[in-house]
Structure formats: structure tokens, C-alpha cells
Scaffold this motif. Sequence first.
Motif, short mmCIF file in Angstrom:
data_model
loop_
_atom_site.label_atom_id
_atom_site.label_comp_id
_atom_site.label_asym_id
_atom_site.label_seq_id
_atom_site.Cartn_x
_atom_site.Cartn_y
_atom_site.Cartn_z
N UNK A 319 46.07 80.32 6.98
CA UNK A 319 47.16 79.93 8.13
C UNK A 319 47.43 81.43 8.22
N UNK A 320 46.44 82.63 7.76
CA UNK A 320 46.87 83.86 8.26
C UNK A 320 45.68 83.74 9.10
N UNK A 321 44.29 83.10 8.63
CA UNK A 321 43.47 83.95 9.82
C UNK A 321 43.52 82.80 11.07
N UNK A 322 43.95 81.52 11.21
CA UNK A 322 44.28 80.73 12.51
C UNK A 322 45.47 81.85 13.07
N UNK A 323 46.50 82.09 12.67
CA UNK A 323 47.26 82.92 13.45
C UNK A 323 47.04 84.47 13.68
N UNK A 324 46.51 85.04 12.80
CA UNK A 324 46.06 85.91 13.26
C UNK A 324 44.98 86.48 13.91
N UNK A 325 44.16 85.78 14.23
CA UNK A 325 43.71 85.79 15.37
C UNK A 325 43.41 84.12 16.63
N UNK A 386 39.21 75.59 13.60
CA UNK A 386 39.66 74.24 13.26
C UNK A 386 39.34 73.42 11.62
N UNK A 387 38.27 74.12 11.21
CA UNK A 387 38.18 73.89 9.29
C UNK A 387 39.23 74.57 8.65
N UNK A 388 39.97 75.58 8.96
CA UNK A 388 40.87 76.24 8.31
C UNK A 388 41.59 74.80 8.50
N UNK A 389 42.72 74.30 9.41
CA UNK A 389 43.30 73.08 9.96
C UNK A 389 43.16 71.89 8.69
N UNK A 390 42.09 71.69 8.49
CA UNK A 390 41.77 70.72 7.21
C UNK A 390 41.62 71.32 6.21
N UNK A 391 42.01 73.08 5.77
CA UNK A 391 41.78 73.02 5.03
C UNK A 391 43.88 73.35 4.52
N UNK A 392 44.56 73.91 5.77
CA UNK A 392 45.77 73.35 5.37
C UNK A 392 46.24 71.99 5.37
#
Length: 399
Positions: A319-325, A386-392
Motif C-alpha cells: 500500500x505504501x509503495x502504490x500510494x507513495x509512487x 499492478x503486482x502490488x495490487x495482486x499482493x494486497x
Amino acid sequence: MNIELTAEELAFQAEVRSFFENEYPQRIREKIKAGQELERADFIESQKALYNRGWAADNWPVEHGGTGWSPTQKYLFHRERARAAVPQMMPFGVNMVAPIIYHFGNEEQQQRFLPDILASNVWWCQGYSEPGAGSDLASLKTTAVRDGDEFVVNGTKTWTTLGQFADWIFCLVRTDSTVAKRQEGISFLLIDMKTPGITVSPIYTLDGRREVNEVHFDEVRVPANNLIGEEGKGWTYAKVLLTHERTNIAGVATSQVRLERLKQIASETLMGGSSLMSDPIFAAKVADVEVDLMALEYTELRTLAQMQSGGAPGPESSILKIKGTEIDQAICELMVEAAGYYSLPFVKEQFEEGFDGGYVGPFAMADAAPHYFNNRKVTIYGGTNEIQKNIISKAVLGL
């Protein structure tokens, strides 16, 4: 969450601010403020100044040289660091490979590698991505074949950030190609960059800088005692490392400083007789980013609180990675909008004699376009968003 500061925390904040203003190398701060590119020696000098103060590893366990800071102290430190125009620690050693070594390495490896990482005596780089294995990292093909007390490594790593400066590289390598699942049979290996058979080829980005590289391994012989943990368990260790990397990518403190700079520039930029910041459409865009950044700040504080109890960052790091970037890129876009044509580079032939090319207007505007283009990558490295959304969806929502 209670974010009111105690007297002790306010004293700590004042101590950090005083250090950056009076004891930290001011030459490096001035280079940052002037937008000049830092060299290897600058980063090392910066990090050694923090090390000498005992502030080099805020997330490490105290027994290995960590600060023992509370989540609030970490938050205050990084806010003051960004405010003072002090660069972040190079993450590859202190924030990425070090946690793998002190969690999974043996005692000999911890004693051998951690002190030099902490003191910035050794520059590390990351060997994960390959020409055919980026987001699909499990398809990596770099091999490490056991030969007695050594591994023989062959293959290529790419997008290796600042690999031209590195003394060591930590690599994911395939040690078993017969496994049913691609995530198995991968090991975590530490490799001295001076080993015969290693060559580093530059990749130049659009701004003309050499930030990333390809690293080629041709019959590179690596001592087997450089293997971290168990052979074939590298994928497990890599996932732990990536949670630390993604947490660091959030960059809340840096985005806060850049957002304040954006608002200042927009307030000084005239459009139709009034400032750009007074335009309701532009102001609404800034407000949207500011609200998102505030929410991200609270998420980061919760993550820091979890890590304070000895845990590692979990799926919330995605979540931090997605929103931070996303916030980083949004600020970049608004900065280009505020800079307008001042962000465009010009060549000598477009001007009268006496102009050698470059930019017109203040530097904060001139740097807007290169910064925008360079930061298109932030949603890709550390695992694409996109990968991070799969992880979440799997780890957080249980889908």
C-alpha cells in the motif's frame, strides 16, 4: 493515533534539526538545494556523518547497531532530514541486504558484513531484475552451479541502480532448474564485484545520466560461504527484502517537502494576472495530492509502529509503495504544469550569442521536466504497482 509530541520528542526533533544545520556537511546540502548530482564520495560522506552520530540505521535491531528509536522518533528524523535537504541513505546496503543478513545469515556472515554496511565502508547494489525477468522475477535465468566450495555464476542482471559504484552485489540466482515451481530453486548469493568475470555495462537514461546498468557474469566463481541461509530458499528471503524496499519507496517526508515547494512556486507563478495557486482547478489538484499524502503519512506511522515491536513490514508495504509512487508522480506532473515553458531545455542555436544552452528560469522549474520523466519508473521498480495490487488482494483482502 495520537500524534501530539511529548517534551522528549520535541527535544529530539530540535537535536536532529541542530545536527543537520550545524554539524552535517553543509557542502552536500548546498548541492542538493542547487539540484546538482551527488557523486559517490558525497553519498559516502553523508552516510558516514550519520554513522558517526549513531544515526545510520534507524530500522536495525539495537544489538547490530540500530538506533532503538521509537516510531515517532523515526518519523521526526526523516521529516527533518527532508526539510534540511539531506539525502536519504543509499538503501541497498543498510535497508535492503542488511535485514536479510541479520535475519537469515549466520553469525560469521553478520560479523563479516554488517559493520562495513553500517559504516558505509562498502557500496552495495541489487541483482534481481534480468532482461527477461522483471515483474515476473521468478523466471530469472542467472545460474549458480555448485562446484566444491564455490558456485559458478553465469547470466545477466539489468536495471542495476548505481552498479558502477558498487563493491558488492546481492543476487538472486537459480541453483536448481528441476523444481516444479519457478519460485523454488532460487538462492540468495553475495558477490564481490571485483571477482573475475564480472563486467558492468552502462544504461543511459533520457536525461543523459548513468543511473542504471547491466551486470554480466561469465564463469564467476563465488565462495559457497557467501550463500545466505539455505540453498533454494532465496525467494522467501527476497520477499522479505522487497517489503523493506517498498516501505522505503513511500518517501513521505520527501514528498511533503516537494509539495510545499510546489505550492510556493505556484503562488509565485502568474496566470492571467493572478497566481496559479489561486486558480480553483489547479488548487483542487494540489489539495487532492495533499489529502492523499496525509493519509499515506498515517499508514507509514502504523507500519513503523509494527516494526518497532521487532516485526518486519507486512503486506501494507505494498500500500505504501502504490500510494507513495502515485503521489510522487502526481507532484511531478503538477510541478511541470506550474513551470510551463521554463521546464523546457533550450539549445545554444535558439538564442543570441552568449547563451550556451540549458534552461531559462529558476532551477526549481528547470528541473521539473527531467524529474518528471525520470520518475515514470517509480511505479515499476520494487515490484510494479499492478503486482502490488495482486499482493494486497491476496494477503490483505484474502481474495
